[in-house]
Design a protein around this motif. Structure first.
Motif, PDB file in Angstrom:
ATOM      1  N   SER A 302      50.374  28.869  47.952  1.00  0.00           N
ATOM      2  CA  SER A 302      50.631  29.658  46.741  1.00  0.00           C
ATOM      3  C   SER A 302      51.510  28.848  45.804  1.00  0.00           C
ATOM      4  O   SER A 302      52.209  27.925  46.223  1.00  0.00           O
ATOM      5  CB  SER A 302      51.317  30.981  47.096  1.00  0.00           C
ATOM      6  N   THR A 324      47.596  42.759  35.518  1.00  0.00           N
ATOM      7  CA  THR A 324      47.830  41.402  36.019  1.00  0.00           C
ATOM      8  C   THR A 324      48.625  40.576  35.019  1.00  0.00           C
ATOM      9  O   THR A 324      49.516  39.800  35.391  1.00  0.00           O
ATOM     10  CB  THR A 324      46.489  40.711  36.320  1.00  0.00           C
ATOM     11  N   THR A 327      52.420  41.463  35.046  1.00  0.00           N
ATOM     12  CA  THR A 327      53.166  41.192  36.283  1.00  0.00           C
ATOM     13  C   THR A 327      53.058  39.729  36.687  1.00  0.00           C
ATOM     14  O   THR A 327      53.937  38.917  36.392  1.00  0.00           O
ATOM     15  CB  THR A 327      52.638  42.100  37.413  1.00  0.00           C
ATOM     16  N   ARG A 328      51.988  39.407  37.343  1.00  0.00           N
ATOM     17  CA  ARG A 328      51.834  38.082  37.919  1.00  0.00           C
ATOM     18  C   ARG A 328      51.796  36.988  36.857  1.00  0.00           C
ATOM     19  O   ARG A 328      52.449  35.942  37.002  1.00  0.00           O
ATOM     20  CB  ARG A 328      50.551  38.043  38.760  1.00  0.00           C
ATOM     21  N   SER A 332      54.662  33.994  36.243  1.00  0.00           N
ATOM     22  CA  SER A 332      54.291  32.592  36.399  1.00  0.00           C
ATOM     23  C   SER A 332      54.589  31.794  35.131  1.00  0.00           C
ATOM     24  O   SER A 332      55.094  30.663  35.195  1.00  0.00           O
ATOM     25  CB  SER A 332      52.803  32.487  36.745  1.00  0.00           C
TER      26      SER A 332
END
Length: 414
Positions: A302, A324, A327-328, A332
């Motif tokens: 990951s 998505t 959040t992710r 990132s």
């Protein structure tokens, strides 16, 4: 007893003329070269100092030249990094906009078009070359693009888009000498500069009873680690954690597998230098596969690059997946911006250090040049004065010799 004859005056005169000519020739050579030392026997001590000073001056000039060349490279590199940071800030703005849930599917698709253009510009920066034609972010593999791009079909797009970006460089660093036994490390590793998140590796394989069959050397993020026959996975963990690599190793308490986590945002680099330790552990494939994309199929990894973050944002916008994005994707992107900001700050600090080195070496060169001048340069005024005195003495000697031998053939015939 010394014999006195008519030939003695002639011999003495000729000998003195040769001495005067030698002295005059020496001072003419000194004036011509503006150096007072024409041979080692002129002044052995000063000649020894002069050789040392000239050798040191050449090294200092090389140090200064190295610093100037590196500082130019850092200017180009920092320019591309700063531009990439601006791109990521715009990408984040689009991510925040796309995550608030008030825009239609068509609006999100339009945002995805801009994100894809920003992605292409980001890849262009990562594959930038300097004035010398070398790749800036490819480590020591400067003759090839730093990153390779794969195109593929993306849901919601009408044409092939960038589906993955893979690092094609090395993690080796060049060391450039900028002072006596003092080096600046040139870190042009693209898999660090353009990485978004710390990378984690989970082997998942029970290694509680594993032992190394033979001695070998493994490479973990550029650090060579010696493994001995009979070493266990716990020995491996201890050696990795004490190696100085920016990686922390641990044995998973549930699966008894090996877990690796980078301490900052960069891509893991694992390799069997000699032996097959990592291959036997099931971490990497055989030696025919080169890092960093040589992880075994059953290994979970990951943590991706800036390109992965932007690709995920673009794909999520095309799908209309606001959850998505909020959040992710945002997490990132924020991690990637923080890492890139740190890299820009580090590059700026290295540039300032080089500027200080250049100023110091320039001042040192002036001081050493002054010492060389003191030991080897000719006092031109004194030399010209001595030259005129020698010329006057030689003319006087020739005049006296002419008067001494003024008799002609007629004098002997009388």
């Amino acid at each position: 007893m010394r014999r006195i004859s008519s030939q003695m005056n002639n011999n003495n005169t000729q000998n003195n003329l040769r001495i005067q000519e030698r002295r005059l020739n020496k001072i003419n050579n000194q004036i011509g070269s503006q150096q007072k030392i024409q041979s080692l026997r002129d002044d052995p001590v000063a000649a020894g100092h002069l050789v040392k000073y000239q050798s040191y001056l050449n090294r200092v000039n090389n140090f200064e030249k190295n610093g100037q060349t590196l500082s130019d490279q850092f200017v180009y590199r920092e320019g591309y990094m700063q531009n990439s940071l601006d791109i990521m800030q715009r990408v984040r703005e689009l991510a925040v906009t796309g995550a608030n849930g008030i825009y239609s599917q068509d609006d999100l698709r339009n945002m995805a078009v801009e994100v894809d253009e920003l992605l292409q510009e980001l890849v262009q920066n990562a594959n930038a070359t300097g004035p010398d034609g070398n790749s800036i972010f490819a480590g020591t593999n400067t003759n090839a693009p730093a990153f390779e791009v794969d195109l593929g079909h993306v849901d919601g797009a009408v044409q092939p888009l960038i589906s993955s970006v893979r690092y094609n460089g090395t993690i080796d660093k060049n060391k450039v000498e900028v002072d006596e036994n003092k080096y600046v490390t040139v870190d042009n590793i693209g898999s660090k500069t353009f990485w978004a998140e710390p990378q984690r590796l989970f082997s998942g394989r029970d290694l509680s009873s594993w032992q190394a069959k033979e001695s070998g050397v493994i490479n973990v993020d550029g650090q060579k680690i010696q493994m001995e026959s009979g070493d266990t996975v716990y020995s491996l963990v201890a050696k990795i954690n004490s190696s100085g690599a920016a990686v922390k190793a641990a044995v998973d308490p549930v699966t008894n597998g090996l877990n690796l986590t980078t301490t900052d945002s960069h891509q893991l680099w694992l390799e069997d230098v000699s032996g097959t330790v990592l291959n036997d552990l099931g971490i990497i494939k055989d030696s025919s596969q080169k890092p960093p994309y040589n992880m075994a199929d059953n290994v979970r990894v990951s943590g991706g690059s800036l390109f992965d973050s932007v690709i995920l944002l673009r794909n999520s916008l095309l799908k209309g997946d606001g959850d998505t994005i909020g959040t992710r994707v945002l997490a990132s992107i924020d991690s990637g911006i923080n890492n890139l900001t740190t890299r820009v700050a580090k590059s700026g600090s290295e540039y300032e250090r080089l500027q200080n080195d250049i100023v110091r070496n320039s001042a040192t060169a002036l001081n050493v040049t002054s010492q060389i001048s003191r030991e080897g340069d000719l006092d031109i005024i004194q030399a010209i004065t001595d030259q005129k005195m020698l010329e006057y003495t030689q003319q006087a000697t020739l005049s006296n010799a002419g008067k001494m031998y003024s008799s002609s053939l007629l004098n002997y015939m009388k």
